[in-house]
Design an enzyme around this catalytic site. Structure first.
Site, PDB file in Angstrom:
ATOM      1  N   LYS A   1      45.211  59.956  41.963  1.00 28.50           N
ATOM      2  CA  LYS A   1      45.907  60.004  43.177  1.00 28.50           C
ATOM      3  C   LYS A   1      46.495  61.291  43.560  1.00 28.50           C
ATOM      4  CE  LYS A   1      47.482  58.577  47.124  1.00 28.50           C
ATOM      5  NZ  LYS A   1      46.583  58.369  48.187  1.00 28.50           N
TER       6      LYS A   1
ATOM      7  N   CYS B   1      47.314  62.116  34.738  1.00 27.75           N
ATOM      8  CA  CYS B   1      48.095  61.607  33.637  1.00 27.75           C
ATOM      9  C   CYS B   1      49.476  61.324  34.052  1.00 27.75           C
ATOM     10  CB  CYS B   1      47.976  62.722  32.600  1.00 27.75           C
ATOM     11  SG  CYS B   1      46.485  63.241  32.020  1.00 27.75           S
TER      12      CYS B   1
HETATM   13  O1  M6R Z   1      48.125  64.617  47.688  1.00 26.30           O
HETATM   14  P1  M6R Z   1      47.229  65.335  48.386  1.00 26.30           P
HETATM   15  O2  M6R Z   1      47.219  65.107  49.974  1.00 26.30           O
HETATM   16  O3  M6R Z   1      47.232  66.761  48.148  1.00 26.30           O
HETATM   17  O4  M6R Z   1      45.666  65.050  47.783  1.00 26.30           O
HETATM   18  C1  M6R Z   1      44.475  65.862  48.123  1.00 26.30           C
HETATM   19  C2  M6R Z   1      43.284  65.121  47.717  1.00 26.30           C
HETATM   20  O5  M6R Z   1      43.298  64.920  46.455  1.00 26.30           O
HETATM   21  C3  M6R Z   1      43.067  63.579  48.359  1.00 26.30           C
HETATM   22  O6  M6R Z   1      43.311  63.537  49.728  1.00 26.30           O
HETATM   23  C4  M6R Z   1      41.939  63.267  48.151  1.00 26.30           C
HETATM   24  O7  M6R Z   1      40.952  63.449  48.676  1.00 26.30           O
HETATM   25  C5  M6R Z   1      41.915  61.540  48.351  1.00 26.30           C
HETATM   26  N1  M6R Z   1      41.187  60.840  47.122  1.00 26.30           N
HETATM   27  C6  M6R Z   1      41.392  61.149  49.637  1.00 26.30           C
HETATM   28  O8  M6R Z   1      41.303  59.731  49.740  1.00 26.30           O
END
Ligand code: M6R
Length: 580
Positions: free
Chosen positions: A575, A2
Site C-alpha cells: 500500500k 514492511c
Molecule cells: O500513497 P500514494 O498515493 O503516494 O501511492 C502511490 C501509488 O503507489 C499508488 O497509487 C498505487 O499505484 C496504488 N496501488 C494504485 O491503486
C-alpha cells in the site's frame, strides 16, 4: 511495504499487542511476518511465510517487537523474515528500508553466525559488537546507524529497552496507559493512544519502563519530546457489511465528495499560490500520478492555466527548471511514497513552495510541506486506491475552479457527481455480470480522450493490479499509431464517451476497433450502435470522470473476486511504497 511494531507493556501482554499491531498495518502489504519476545533471557521468535493467522495466541512477556516483511534482499523464506537476532539471541532487530552498503559492512563481521540472505541481519550483528563494547543499546544503535547508507528505520531490543532510529522510512511512537509503543504506522498505535511522536530523519528514541526519550541519532544529544494530538479514529478490521475493504471504500466515495464540497474553501489559499507561482508542478505515483495528469486537463479547461505534471520517479530528470517561486504539489494518499518524498526534497533545496495533497496527517510529505491540502478520504486500507483517487481529482477540480474565481461551480459539479456515483453503485450487479463474462480475457484495452485519457490509464491500473489481467489504457488518438495492431476478434475494449468535446473523436476510435472485431464496451451518457455493451453514466460536466471511474473500480473488483483472488491484498504490491 514492511511494517514495524514494538512495545514495552505494563500489562505483560507485549507479544499479543504486537500481533494485533501487525494486523493493524498488514494492509501495507507483506509476504511474511514475525514476532519476537523475551523468554528465559533469550528471545523467542515466531515467524511464518504468508499472512498473519487470525486469532493467534501468544505467551505473555513485557517486551516484544514484530514485523511484516515485503521482500527486497533475499527471497520470501522463514529465515529471511524479521525479527533477526544476534548470535546469542539477546538482541533482536526489525528493519524497514535497504542497507545499500551491506556487502562492505558484512566484511566487518568476524566470527558471527549469519543465517539469512538479508541486508538486515548484518545490522543486528554489527549492533551486537557495538553493544559488547559500550554496554549501551542506544550508543550501539547510533554507531551502526551512522555507518549505514540508504533510507532505513530500525527497531532494536535487548529485552529491557527498545531503541528505534530512522532516516527516510516512517516511525511513530506513543506513550499509553499500557506501555510505550513504536510503529511504522500511526494506525497501529491509535488503539493505545492518540498522542503521537512522529520521528524526524536522524531521530533516535529509547523506550524503557519509564517512557520514551528522544535523541539526535548522531550526537546522542537529548531533545524535547513533542507529542502531536491527533483526532483520527482508529480503523480496525471494520468491514461493516462489506466482504472486502476495496468494495467498502468504493461505496464511501459519494460521502467523501460531499464532505469535500462542503469544505471547498480549504483550496482557496493554495489556488492563490498557484496564481502567483512561477510554475506549478503536480507530482505523484501510480494512481496519484493519473490524478496529477487530470489536473493538467482541468486547469487548462477551467482556469486556462498551464500546470505541469511529473511521475515522482521521473522528477529528478526534469527538475532543472524548478526555482524559488515554483510551486511543487506532492499528491499522495499515504504521504510516504519515497518517489514523491525525493522530489519534495529536491524542490525544498531549490526553495520552491511545497504543497502536500495527502490523506495522512503527520505523514512525511505532510510534515515537509509549507502548505497542506487534506484529501479527507478517511483511511484507505485496500492496496488499490479508489476513494483517494476520487478525492485527489475532486481537489484538482476545486483548485481549478478556485483559480478561475468560480469555486461555487466546482462545488456544484462535485455535488452532481456524488449523486451520479450513487446511481452507478445501484447498478453494481450489471458490472458484476460483465465481469463474469470478461474474467477469462487475456487482455483488456481502455480508450479515452481529453480528461478521459488519465481515466483510461487509471482504469487499466485498477484492472491489472488486482485481477492480474493485462490491461492498457490509451489515448484514442494513438490507435492508428500502433495500438490498433493489438485488437483481435472479441478483444474487450472499454471506451469512455463523456458528453464533451471528445465525444465524436472517441466514437470514431470505437468504430475503428469494432471494425477489427473488438467487443466494445461503451461508458457514457448516450448509447450508440457501435457498443456491444453499454453502461450509462450521466454527464456531470468537468467532474464526469468521477462517476465514470467507479465503473472500472467495480469491474476490477468483480473480475478479481470471480478469479478467486483477494482484491485487498494483490501479490507483490504494498500500500505504501517507502523504499526505492
Ligand atoms: O500513497 P500514494 O498515493 O503516494 O501511492 C502511490 C501509488 O503507489 C499508488 O497509487 C498505487 O499505484 C496504488 N496501488 C494504485 O491503486
Amino acid at each position: 511495504m514492511c511494517g514495524i511494531f514494538g512495545i514495552i507493556s505494563s500489562d505483560n501482554n507485549a507479544p499479543t499487542s504486537t500481533y494485533k499491531g501487525l494486523l493493524d498495518i498488514e494492509y501495507r502489504g507483506y509476504d511474511s511476518w514475525g514476532v519476537a519476545f523475551l523468554k528465559d533471557n533469550q528471545f523467542k521468535i515466531e515467524k511464518e511465510i504468508g499472512f498473519l493467522p487470525k486469532d493467534k495466541t501468544f505467551e505473555s512477556a513485557e517486551v516484544a517487537v514484530g514485523h511484516t516483511r515485503w521482500a527486497t534482499h533475499g527471497g520470501v523464506t522463514e529465515l529471511n523474515a524479521h525479527p533477526h537476532t544476534d548470535c546469542d539471541k539477546k538482541i533482536v532487530l526489525v528493519h524497514n528500508g535497504i542497507i545499500e552498503n551491506y556487502l562492505s559492512l558484512k566484511k566487518e563481521l568476524i566470527g558471527h553466525k549469519l543465517i539469512s540472505e538479508t541486508d538486515t541481519e548484518i545490522a543486528v550483528h554489527l549492533i551486537e559488537d557495538e553493544y559488547r563494547l559500550t554496554g549501551d543499546l542506544k550508543k550501539a544503535v547510533s554507531n551502526v546507524f551512522k555507518k549505514v547508507d540508504g533510507l532505513n528505520a530500525f527497531v532494536v531490543s535487548n529485552g529491557s529497552q527498545i531503541v528505534a532510529v530512522k532516516k527516510g522510512s516512517p516511525v511513530v511512537a506513543g506513550s499509553a496507559a499500557n506501555g510505550s509503543i513504536v510503529a511504522s504506522d500511526p494506525n497501529a498505535i491509535l488503539p493505545h493512544t492518540n498522542k503521537l511522536l512522529f520521528l524526524e530523519d536522524n531521530d533516535l528514541i529509547e523506550i524503557d519502563k519509564s517512557g520514551i526519550k528522544l535523541f539526535d541519532a548522531h550526537t546522542l544529544l537529548e531533545k524535547d519530546v513533542k507529542y502531536t494530538d491527533v483526532d483520527w479514529k482508529y480503523q480496525g478490521a471494520d468491514l461493516a457489511d462489506f466482504p472486502h475493504f476495496m468494495l467498502k471504500e468504493i461505496y464511501e466515495q459519494p460521502k467523501v465528495l460531499l464532505a469535500l464540497a462542503e469544505n471547498a474553501s480549504a483550496v482557496t489559499e493554495i489556488a492563490e499560490d498557484i496564481k502567483k507561482a512561477y510554475g506549478t508542478y503536480f507530482v505523484g505515483c501510480g494512481t496519484a500520478s493519473y490524478a496529477c495528469l487530470t489536473g493538467v486537463y482541468l486547469f487548462s479547461k477551467i482556469a486556462h492555466r498551464h500546470v505541469n505534471f511529473s511521475i515522482g520517479s521521473e522528477f529528478t530528470y526534469i527538475q532543472d527548471y524548478i526555482k524559488k517561486g515554483s510551486l511543487v504539489a506532492a499528491v499522495s494518499q499515504s504521504g510516504e511514497t519515497i518517489d514523491v518524498v525525493e522530489p519534495f526534497q529536491i524542490a525544498k533545496r531549490k526553495e520552491a513552495t511545497l504543497v502536500a495533497m495527502t490523506n495522512v496527517i503527520g505523514s512525511t510529505l505532510y510534515r515537509m510541506a509549507d502548505k497542506k491540502l487534506m484529501l479527507n478520504a478517511g483511511p484507505e486500507k485496500a492496496v488499490a486506491g479508489t476513494k483517494s483517487f476520487t478525492s485527489m481529482v475532486a481537489n484538482m477540480i476545486l483548485l481549478a475552479y478556485a483559480t478561475a474565481g468560480d469555486l461555487k461551480a466546482g462545488v456544484e459539479v462535485l455535488e452532481k457527481s456524488a449523486k451520479e456515483i450513487e446511481k452507478v453503485l445501484e447498478k453494481a450487479d450489471e458490472i458484476k455480470a460483465l465481469a463474469d463474462k470478461l474474467h477469462t480475457s487475456k487482455n483488456i484495452y481502455i480508450l479515452g480522450r481529453g480528461l478521459s485519457y488519465p481515466l483510461a490509464l487509471e482504469a487499466a491500473l485498477k484492472i491489472k493490479e488486482i485481477s492480474y489481467i493485462h490491461a492498457e489504457g490509451f489515448a484514442g488518438g494513438e490507435l492508428k499509431h500502433g495500438v490498433i495492431a493489438l485488437i483481435e476478434k472479441n478483444t474487450p475494449v472499454i471506451v469512455f464517451v463523456p458528453n464533451d468535446e471528445t465525444k465524436h473523436a472517441i466514437l470514431a476510435s470505437a468504430q475503428e476497433v469494432k471494425a477489427r472485431g473488438a467487443f466494445v464496451i461503451g461508458i457514457g451518457e448516450e448509447e450508440t450502435e457501435v457498443f456491444d455493451y453499454f453502461f450509462r453514466v450521466a454527464d456531470t460536466g468537468a467532474s464526469s470522470i468521477l462517476p465514470m471511474v467507479v465503473f472500472p473500480q467495480l469491474l476490477s473488483y468483480y473480475l478479481t473476486v470471480k478469479l478467486g483472488l483477494n482484491p485487498d491484498k494483490p501479490r507483490n504490491l504494498a500500500k505504501s511504497v517507502v523504499v526505492k
